[in-house]
Design an enzyme around this catalytic site. Structure first.
Site, PDB file in Angstrom:
ATOM      1  N   VAL A  51       0.828  -1.209   0.000  1.00  0.00           N
ATOM      2  CA  VAL A  51       0.000   0.000   0.000  1.00  0.00           C
ATOM      3  C   VAL A  51       0.860   1.256   0.000  1.00  0.00           C
ATOM      4  O   VAL A  51       0.595   2.220  -0.726  1.00  0.00           O
ATOM      5  CB  VAL A  51      -0.961  -0.005   1.207  1.00  0.00           C
ATOM      6  CG1 VAL A  51      -1.707   1.319   1.318  1.00  0.00           C
ATOM      7  CG2 VAL A  51      -1.940  -1.157   1.093  1.00  0.00           C
ATOM      8  N   GLY A  80      -7.720 -15.684  -1.273  1.00  0.00           N
ATOM      9  CA  GLY A  80      -6.505 -15.622  -0.466  1.00  0.00           C
ATOM     10  C   GLY A  80      -5.995 -14.197  -0.463  1.00  0.00           C
ATOM     11  O   GLY A  80      -6.759 -13.255  -0.611  1.00  0.00           O
ATOM     12  N   CYS A 126      -5.638  -9.316   2.079  1.00  0.00           N
ATOM     13  CA  CYS A 126      -6.783  -8.503   2.532  1.00  0.00           C
ATOM     14  C   CYS A 126      -7.970  -9.318   3.017  1.00  0.00           C
ATOM     15  O   CYS A 126      -8.320  -9.266   4.195  1.00  0.00           O
ATOM     16  CB  CYS A 126      -7.218  -7.563   1.404  1.00  0.00           C
ATOM     17  SG  CYS A 126      -5.969  -6.337   0.968  1.00  0.00           S
ATOM     18  N   LYS A 129      -7.695 -11.724   6.324  1.00  0.00           N
ATOM     19  CA  LYS A 129      -7.478 -11.050   7.611  1.00  0.00           C
ATOM     20  C   LYS A 129      -8.570 -10.033   7.914  1.00  0.00           C
ATOM     21  O   LYS A 129      -8.925  -9.824   9.083  1.00  0.00           O
ATOM     22  CB  LYS A 129      -6.099 -10.396   7.662  1.00  0.00           C
ATOM     23  CG  LYS A 129      -5.906  -9.132   6.884  1.00  0.00           C
ATOM     24  CD  LYS A 129      -4.497  -8.577   7.075  1.00  0.00           C
ATOM     25  CE  LYS A 129      -4.296  -7.266   6.323  1.00  0.00           C
ATOM     26  NZ  LYS A 129      -5.133  -6.171   6.836  1.00  0.00           N
TER      27      LYS A 129
END
Length: 454
Positions: free
Chosen positions: A11, A268, A271, A274
């Site tokens: 990010v 998967g 992001c 979790k």
């Protein structure tokens, strides 16, 4: 504007490079000297289409720099983005230690007014913790709390299309408080994002807690659609329906749409797993169970085993003396991200049944090698039965079947005659429904998709 990005991961790098592309002077901080060394030598530690070229262009123009110097990073930016990792804790909640540590570093070194932006994906209430940490550090130096204002500005970046998503966003969410400092922060954020709103307004302003919840709600909704379609695909297998026809039938409803209605081997990445878990944990902390999200997680875990179950049904439980080619290792195409990738479960389960695996991925093999070494700790003999090759057709040599796990474009139109010649048996287990069952039947290929019916 002068902007600091704290955290040069996925990010942070995309945010920093894209803001520099708009003419801002961006300072990217990371405490990992190896990562900074890679960036300063012209490399990029992650794979994301278009990112390397953008970083090179803005470094050359002097708008983008990388450093481990905390004091210099705080001094540089009027706007400080916190874009550090929030990995899942043992109980499923988001681990905020890196976010709070970043906040404390800002508080220790700032001496003028700063806007602190939570860019990391964080649970509701994190802005309060960030503000408290900074205020505490300011208090130690007898500086007023009003010097800082904390903003929530969650990211909505798809791995593999992150640069495009940032440069042409469908929405920009900004959460601020209705205080004098909050209103000043809102105005600074408006100026920062003005180039992205030139043709029409994309920004949604709201309170901080609503902005924090918006990010989790978005990912949870998308994950829910995926698990819902996987449930239907598994049912389609049982009743003899074709999930592709069902997908088109329901997706044509404007209230539903076609996005994220593709069944497969489960989601998967960094992001969805979790964030769904963290949102569920947040609800439990407030005395409420989010039963839908608990089911979404459970379905997703089960789905990672579906291809193995199909292989076992076809060949039996003992797969010793058998060899399988796997196309695709990353959790999705156009990335090298192996976090929570279904391929890791599939490979472990095949090896557990005695099989040998030959794998290929266009980008993710170095990262996959590292991850599989961790997965097979304590089982070196099992790891020896897993190898990777640079060419997808080479992976097929002498294999009993082809298993497709990631829908890379390069896999969509292979030379099927060559595929059949290289495989021992003309059998494909397609975890992404890349091919049409009827076309495979015409070619003489035994085809096993997810919810596909001949």
């Amino acid at each position: 504007m002068k902007v600091t990005i704290i955290g040069s991961g996925y990010v942070g790098l995309v945010t920093g490079a894209c803001l520099a592309e708009q003419g801002n002077n961006v300072f990217c901080l990371d405490l990992d000297p190896k990562k900074i060394e890679i960036l300063n030598s012209g490399g990029v530690p992650i794979y994301e289409p278009g990112l390397k070229e953008m970083i090179e262009r803005n470094r050359a123009a002097g708008r983008l720099q990388f450093s481990t110097d905390i004091a210099a990073s705080v001094a540089h930016g009027d706007v400080q983005f916190i874009a550090v990792g929030t990995p899942p804790d043992e109980d499923g909640s988001a681990d905020l230690q890196y976010v709070v540590a970043a906040a404390r570093n800002i508080g220790r070194h700032m001496s003028t007014a700063k806007v602190i932006v939570d860019k990391s994906t964080v649970p509701v209430g994190t802005a309060d913790k960030v503000s408290a940490a900074i205020t505490e550090e300011l208090g130690k130096r007898s500086l007023p709390a009003e010097l800082c204002s904390v903003v929530s500005n969650p990211e909505f970046l798809k791995e593999g299309a992150a640069v495009e998503d940032f440069m042409r966003p469908d929405r920009i969410v900004i959460g601020t408080e209705n205080t004098p400092a909050g209103l000043r922060a809102k105005e600074q954020m408006r100026k920062l994002y003005a180039p992205f709103n030139r043709h029409h307004e994309r920004t949604y302003y709201m309170d901080v807690k609503s902005a924090e919840l918006t990010k989790y709600a978005a990912n949870a909704m998308l994950a829910t659609r995926i698990s819902f379609m996987n449930e239907l695909a598994n049912l389609a297998d049982l009743v003899g329906a074709d999930i592709e026809a069902v997908r088109q039938g329901i997706g044509s409803d404007s209230r539903i749409g076609f996005g994220f209605l593709y069944p497969g081997t489960g989601y998967g990445g960094s992001c969805f797993p979790k964030d769904v878990s963290a949102l569920s944990k947040t609800a439990k902390e407030h005395g409420r169970d989010l039963k839908i999200l608990d089911a979404v997680e459970a379905v997703n875990e089960i789905q990672k085993y579906v291809l193995v179950e199909k292989i076992e049904k076809r060949f039996g439980k003992d797969l010793s003396k058998m060899k399988f080619a796997i196309w695709g290792l990353a959790f999705k195409p156009n990335t090298d991200d192996m976090r929570e990738a279904p391929s890791r479960v599939i490979i472990q389960e095949l090896v557990k049944r005695g099989a040998t695996v030959i794998a290929h991925d266009p980008v993710a093999m170095p990262e996959a090698k590292h991850c599989l070494e961790l997965d097979f700790q304590g089982n070196p003999e099992g790891l020896k039965r897993v190898s990777m090759v640079a060419d997808p057709m080479t992976a097929l040599d002498g294999c009993d079947a082809l298993v497709i796990v990631t829908e890379w474009k390069a896999f969509r139109s292979p030379d099927f005659d060559a595929v059949m010649q290289k495989l021992k048996h003309a059998i494909i287990f397609d975890g992404r429904n890349l091919y049409e069952p009827a076309s495979m039947q015409e070619l003489g290929i035994e085809y096993h998709g997810i919810g596909r019916h001949n």
